[in-house]
Design an enzyme around this catalytic site. Structure first.
Site, short mmCIF file in Angstrom:
data_model
loop_
_atom_site.label_atom_id
_atom_site.label_comp_id
_atom_site.label_asym_id
_atom_site.label_seq_id
_atom_site.Cartn_x
_atom_site.Cartn_y
_atom_site.Cartn_z
N ARG A 283 7.23 3.36 5.92
CA ARG A 283 8.54 2.72 6.08
C ARG A 283 9.34 3.32 7.23
O ARG A 283 10.55 3.49 7.14
CB ARG A 283 9.34 2.79 4.77
CG ARG A 283 8.61 2.25 3.57
CD ARG A 283 8.26 0.77 3.70
NE ARG A 283 7.39 0.36 2.60
CZ ARG A 283 6.05 0.30 2.67
NH1 ARG A 283 5.44 0.59 3.81
NH2 ARG A 283 5.33 -0.07 1.64
N SER B 7 12.98 -2.57 -2.18
CA SER B 7 12.86 -1.19 -2.66
C SER B 7 14.03 -0.35 -2.16
O SER B 7 14.37 -0.39 -0.98
CB SER B 7 11.55 -0.57 -2.18
OG SER B 7 10.44 -1.25 -2.73
#
EC number: 1.3.1.98
Length: 280
Positions: A162, A213
């Site tokens: 990420r 998320s």
């Protein structure tokens, strides 16, 4: 180009929370976008694609906000070589669908992620449970820094979980990305699509407002224990760990309180939590 002043922007985000932007721009094409960025000079600005992975907690955004999903939407696919060049404003789900139509093994694992290609590259979006990330088959990224157009290789983007180099270069705008995919039989494609959709069909974020998320690094068991807690308007998702959902008309301070509670809970257990969202 459309230009709005004191423009409410919550509706442009998947979490549906936020205040207003002093100046909100929607360029019609790549030329308008790059000319606008060039006109800002050294002044900072914010880019908005599909609005996922963003929490707008401020009532007022003073920096100019530029929406990219109207201006960077070209898709150029060579089905023979498996190479495609995609504008940063293209929805990743459209990119995947276009690839599947010509028999290319696009990352169907990411079909449920509501991001633009630019946002997905910026965050190196992926599905950890399916071991898939947008950067897996990326060749290069075209960017604009307000003065120069340059191309970065996959290695130069320094992708990790990420993360990409663009986190350290906030004034660099992703214009397009080039990928390379293999050809596969249609029955394999359909099987992969079913697996991806089945894995996410019961998740809260499919049916409720959410920014995806919350943390890119956290204690999974702790986040499991927080499921279903929160306020009447918002809370931690009931059946999806590491997710905050907006049940309707949530306030930014409530989202902030949930984040603070998660951070404190981690610290009390000697654990670390690193936010995945961008916070404006």
């Amino acid at each position: 180009m459309k230009h709005f002043q004191r423009h409410p922007i919550a509706k442009y985000t998947t979490l549906k929370v936020g205040g207003y932007a002093d100046n909100f721009y929607i360029p019609n094409d790549r030329e308008e976008l790059t000319e606008l960025i060039q006109s800002f000079g050294s002044h900072q600005f914010l880019l908005l694609g599909n609005g996922s992975n963003i929490f707008i907690k401020s009532k007022r955004i003073k920096k100019p906000v530029l929406m990219t999903n109207k201006s960077l939407k070209d898709v150029d696919i060579d089905a023979t070589t498996g190479k495609l060049r995609v504008g940063a404003g293209v929805d990743i789900r459209k990119m995947i669908a276009d690839c599947l139509r010509v028999g290319l093994r696009a990352p169907v694992e990411l079909l449920t992620i509501p991001a633009t290609v630019g946002g997905a590259v910026y965050m190196n979006a992926g599905r950890t449970s399916m071991n898939s990330s947008i950067s897996d088959n990326l060749i290069e990224v075209e960017v604009f820094d307000g003065k120069h157009f340059t191309t970065l290789s996959r290695k130069e983007c320094t992708f990790s979980h990420r993360y990409s180099v663009f986190h350290r270069r906030p004034q660099t705008t992703i214009l397009s990305a080039t990928f390379q995919y293999d050809r596969i039989p249609s029955d394999v494609i359909q099987s992969l699509k079913r697996t991806s959709i089945e894995a996410a069909k019961d998740k809260d974020y499919r049916n409720l407002a959410s920014a995806g998320s919350v943390f890119k690094k956290c204690d999974y068991q702790l986040m499991q224990s927080l499921r279903g807690t929160g306020f009447r308007r918002t809370g931690f998702a009931r059946n999806t760990p590491n997710c905050i959902v907006n049940y309707g008309d949530a306030y930014a301070w409530q989202i902030s309180a949930l984040l603070a509670y998660a951070y404190v809970s981690h610290r009390l257990r000697g654990k670390q939590a690193i936010l995945e969202w961008q916070v404006w």
